[in-house]
Design a protein around this motif. Structure first.
Motif, PDB file in Angstrom:
ATOM      1  N   ARG A 169       0.841  -1.215   0.000  1.00 32.72           N
ATOM      2  CA  ARG A 169       0.000   0.000   0.000  1.00 32.72           C
ATOM      3  C   ARG A 169       0.871   1.258   0.000  1.00 32.72           C
ATOM      4  NH1 ARG A 169      -3.240  -3.011   3.959  1.00 32.72           N
ATOM      5  NH2 ARG A 169      -2.260  -1.732   5.549  1.00 32.72           N
ATOM      6  N   VAL A 170       1.961   1.207   0.755  1.00 37.08           N
ATOM      7  CA  VAL A 170       2.893   2.352   0.764  1.00 37.08           C
ATOM      8  C   VAL A 170       3.485   2.543  -0.627  1.00 37.08           C
ATOM      9  CG1 VAL A 170       5.134   3.161   1.615  1.00 37.08           C
ATOM     10  CG2 VAL A 170       3.447   2.249   3.216  1.00 37.08           C
ATOM     11  N   ALA A 171       3.894   1.459  -1.249  1.00 42.21           N
ATOM     12  CA  ALA A 171       4.508   1.556  -2.579  1.00 42.21           C
ATOM     13  C   ALA A 171       3.525   2.131  -3.602  1.00 42.21           C
ATOM     14  CB  ALA A 171       5.001   0.184  -3.027  1.00 42.21           C
ATOM     15  N   VAL A 172       2.297   1.646  -3.590  1.00 37.78           N
ATOM     16  CA  VAL A 172       1.286   2.146  -4.523  1.00 37.78           C
ATOM     17  C   VAL A 172       1.006   3.627  -4.240  1.00 37.78           C
ATOM     18  CG1 VAL A 172      -1.145   1.943  -5.198  1.00 37.78           C
ATOM     19  CG2 VAL A 172       0.258  -0.103  -4.979  1.00 37.78           C
ATOM     20  N   THR A 173       0.929   3.974  -2.960  1.00 38.22           N
ATOM     21  CA  THR A 173       0.702   5.373  -2.584  1.00 38.22           C
ATOM     22  C   THR A 173       1.807   6.270  -3.112  1.00 38.22           C
ATOM     23  OG1 THR A 173      -0.487   4.725  -0.578  1.00 38.22           O
ATOM     24  CG2 THR A 173       0.455   6.940  -0.612  1.00 38.22           C
ATOM     25  N   VAL A 174       3.043   5.847  -2.915  1.00 36.57           N
ATOM     26  CA  VAL A 174       4.184   6.657  -3.352  1.00 36.57           C
ATOM     27  C   VAL A 174       4.199   6.803  -4.874  1.00 36.57           C
ATOM     28  CG1 VAL A 174       6.713   6.698  -3.472  1.00 36.57           C
ATOM     29  CG2 VAL A 174       5.579   6.201  -1.305  1.00 36.57           C
ATOM     30  N   VAL A 175       3.912   5.748  -5.585  1.00 37.93           N
ATOM     31  CA  VAL A 175       3.902   5.815  -7.053  1.00 37.93           C
ATOM     32  C   VAL A 175       2.824   6.778  -7.545  1.00 37.93           C
ATOM     33  CG1 VAL A 175       3.383   4.497  -9.146  1.00 37.93           C
ATOM     34  CG2 VAL A 175       4.956   3.571  -7.451  1.00 37.93           C
ATOM     35  N   ILE A 176       1.614   6.620  -7.037  1.00 46.19           N
ATOM     36  CA  ILE A 176       0.508   7.482  -7.483  1.00 46.19           C
ATOM     37  C   ILE A 176       0.811   8.944  -7.181  1.00 46.19           C
ATOM     38  CG2 ILE A 176      -1.908   8.101  -7.045  1.00 46.19           C
ATOM     39  CD1 ILE A 176      -2.423   5.062  -6.686  1.00 46.19           C
ATOM     40  N   LEU A 177       1.232   9.203  -5.953  1.00 41.59           N
ATOM     41  CA  LEU A 177       1.497  10.591  -5.565  1.00 41.59           C
ATOM     42  C   LEU A 177       2.684  11.180  -6.331  1.00 41.59           C
ATOM     43  CD1 LEU A 177       0.878  10.447  -1.696  1.00 41.59           C
ATOM     44  CD2 LEU A 177      -0.652  11.309  -3.489  1.00 41.59           C
ATOM     45  N   SER A 178       3.712  10.371  -6.571  1.00 36.81           N
ATOM     46  CA  SER A 178       4.885  10.863  -7.300  1.00 36.81           C
ATOM     47  C   SER A 178       4.554  11.215  -8.747  1.00 36.81           C
ATOM     48  CB  SER A 178       6.004   9.821  -7.272  1.00 36.81           C
ATOM     49  OG  SER A 178       6.448   9.608  -5.964  1.00 36.81           O
ATOM     50  N   VAL A 179       3.770  10.367  -9.396  1.00 36.05           N
ATOM     51  CA  VAL A 179       3.381  10.633 -10.787  1.00 36.05           C
ATOM     52  C   VAL A 179       2.526  11.893 -10.857  1.00 36.05           C
ATOM     53  CG1 VAL A 179       1.985   9.768 -12.716  1.00 36.05           C
ATOM     54  CG2 VAL A 179       3.610   8.251 -11.572  1.00 36.05           C
ATOM     55  N   PHE A 180       1.550  12.002  -9.952  1.00 38.84           N
ATOM     56  CA  PHE A 180       0.690  13.189  -9.949  1.00 38.84           C
ATOM     57  C   PHE A 180       1.516  14.442  -9.663  1.00 38.84           C
ATOM     58  CE2 PHE A 180      -2.375  16.157  -8.085  1.00 38.84           C
ATOM     59  CZ  PHE A 180      -3.336  16.179  -9.080  1.00 38.84           C
ATOM     60  N   MET A 181       2.452  14.334  -8.732  1.00 38.65           N
ATOM     61  CA  MET A 181       3.312  15.469  -8.400  1.00 38.65           C
ATOM     62  C   MET A 181       4.160  15.887  -9.606  1.00 38.65           C
ATOM     63  SD  MET A 181       5.474  15.731  -4.923  1.00 38.65           S
ATOM     64  CE  MET A 181       7.195  15.930  -5.189  1.00 38.65           C
ATOM     65  N   GLY A 182       4.634  14.938 -10.361  1.00 42.09           N
ATOM     66  CA  GLY A 182       5.397  15.250 -11.572  1.00 42.09           C
ATOM     67  C   GLY A 182       4.553  15.989 -12.604  1.00 42.09           C
ATOM     68  N   LEU A 183       3.314  15.534 -12.804  1.00 44.50           N
ATOM     69  CA  LEU A 183       2.411  16.211 -13.744  1.00 44.50           C
ATOM     70  C   LEU A 183       2.093  17.625 -13.273  1.00 44.50           C
ATOM     71  CD1 LEU A 183      -0.043  13.274 -14.523  1.00 44.50           C
ATOM     72  CD2 LEU A 183       1.783  14.164 -15.995  1.00 44.50           C
ATOM     73  N   CYS A 184       1.874  17.776 -11.966  1.00 50.62           N
ATOM     74  CA  CYS A 184       1.614  19.111 -11.419  1.00 50.62           C
ATOM     75  C   CYS A 184       2.819  20.029 -11.611  1.00 50.62           C
ATOM     76  CB  CYS A 184       1.264  19.020  -9.932  1.00 50.62           C
ATOM     77  SG  CYS A 184      -0.371  18.363  -9.590  1.00 50.62           S
ATOM     78  N   GLY A 185       3.999  19.463 -11.476  1.00 49.37           N
ATOM     79  CA  GLY A 185       5.223  20.261 -11.661  1.00 49.37           C
ATOM     80  C   GLY A 185       5.337  20.803 -13.076  1.00 49.37           C
ATOM     81  N   ILE A 186       4.963  19.999 -14.055  1.00 50.80           N
ATOM     82  CA  ILE A 186       4.993  20.456 -15.453  1.00 50.80           C
ATOM     83  C   ILE A 186       3.994  21.582 -15.655  1.00 50.80           C
ATOM     84  CG2 ILE A 186       4.480  19.793 -17.832  1.00 50.80           C
ATOM     85  CD1 ILE A 186       5.532  16.951 -17.053  1.00 50.80           C
ATOM     86  N   LYS A 187       2.770  21.377 -15.184  1.00 51.62           N
ATOM     87  CA  LYS A 187       1.727  22.398 -15.341  1.00 51.62           C
ATOM     88  C   LYS A 187       2.110  23.670 -14.591  1.00 51.62           C
ATOM     89  CE  LYS A 187      -2.440  23.840 -16.480  1.00 51.62           C
ATOM     90  NZ  LYS A 187      -2.828  24.160 -17.823  1.00 51.62           N
ATOM     91  N   ASP A 188       2.648  23.527 -13.387  1.00 53.00           N
ATOM     92  CA  ASP A 188       3.052  24.689 -12.598  1.00 53.00           C
ATOM     93  C   ASP A 188       4.160  25.464 -13.298  1.00 53.00           C
ATOM     94  OD1 ASP A 188       3.003  26.438 -10.373  1.00 53.00           O
ATOM     95  OD2 ASP A 188       4.657  25.349  -9.424  1.00 53.00           O
ATOM     96  N   GLY A 189       5.090  24.760 -13.921  1.00 52.68           N
ATOM     97  CA  GLY A 189       6.153  25.436 -14.675  1.00 52.68           C
ATOM     98  C   GLY A 189       5.585  26.275 -15.814  1.00 52.68           C
TER      99      GLY A 189
END
Length: 185
Positions: free
Chosen positions: A17-37
């Motif tokens: 569950r931790v691994a799945v959580t980290v993957v989902i949040l990391s991918v979403f955070m990466g997409l947000c970083g692109i949009k924020d840039g």
């Protein structure tokens, strides 16, 4: 006397569950970083255009003031009305042009400043999303190390808030984390 320390986790389900959580949040955070840039670039353009607009407005008002002063001086000091008439007519045309141009320039500069402010709301949303998701990932990592499920629940709470803020940024929703922005801004 040897003590053997096992590196294996007792609760593999928690680690998954931790691994799945980290993957989902990391991918979403990466997409947000692109949009924020992209938003930051748009903010820079809007701010630059606003500053340029206000500079042009100020220059126009200064030219208007100089033309009005020049006209007044020529009208008072010119010895020959015939020779000064064309100069006064030209100054009258310039003054009329500046009186029309200045309000248009001010309106455009205000529009660009408002555009910057609108972009800033979404930039704040992505920044707060990034902070919440980073916190969630850190708490999730600790929950795996401590093998504590309630910490994973806390990570999910921070992650959900981060996902909500990121969604607000992507969808253009007006929710603004005022308290968080005030504390961090």
């Amino acid at each position: 006397m040897e003590i053997e320390i096992s590196a294996e986790a007792k609760d593999k389900a928690l680690n998954r569950r931790v691994a799945v959580t980290v993957v989902i949040l990391s991918v979403f955070m990466g997409l947000c970083g692109i949009k924020d840039g992209n938003i930051v670039q748009a903010m820079q353009q809007a701010q630059s255009a606003s500053v340029d607009g206000w500079n042009e407005y100020q220059a126009t008002r200064l030219k208007q003031h100089l033309a009005e002063n020049s006209r007044a001086q020529i009208a008072v000091l010119a010895p020959d009305d015939v020779r000064s008439a064309p100069v006064l007519a030209q100054l009258d045309r310039e003054i009329a042009k500046y009186r029309i141009e200045a309000p248009r320039l001010a309106t455009e500069a205000k529009r660009r400043a408002a555009q910057y402010d609108a972009f800033n709301v979404h930039d704040d949303q992505f920044d707060a999303s990034d902070a919440a998701i980073s916190t969630a990932i850190s708490i999730a990592a600790v929950s795996a190390l401590a093998e504590t499920a309630w910490l994973l629940g806390a990570a999910w709470a921070f992650g959900a808030f981060g996902l909500f803020l990121g969604a607000c940024g992507f969808l253009g929703w007006g929710f603004h984390p005022q308290l968080l922005s005030g504390l961090l801004g």
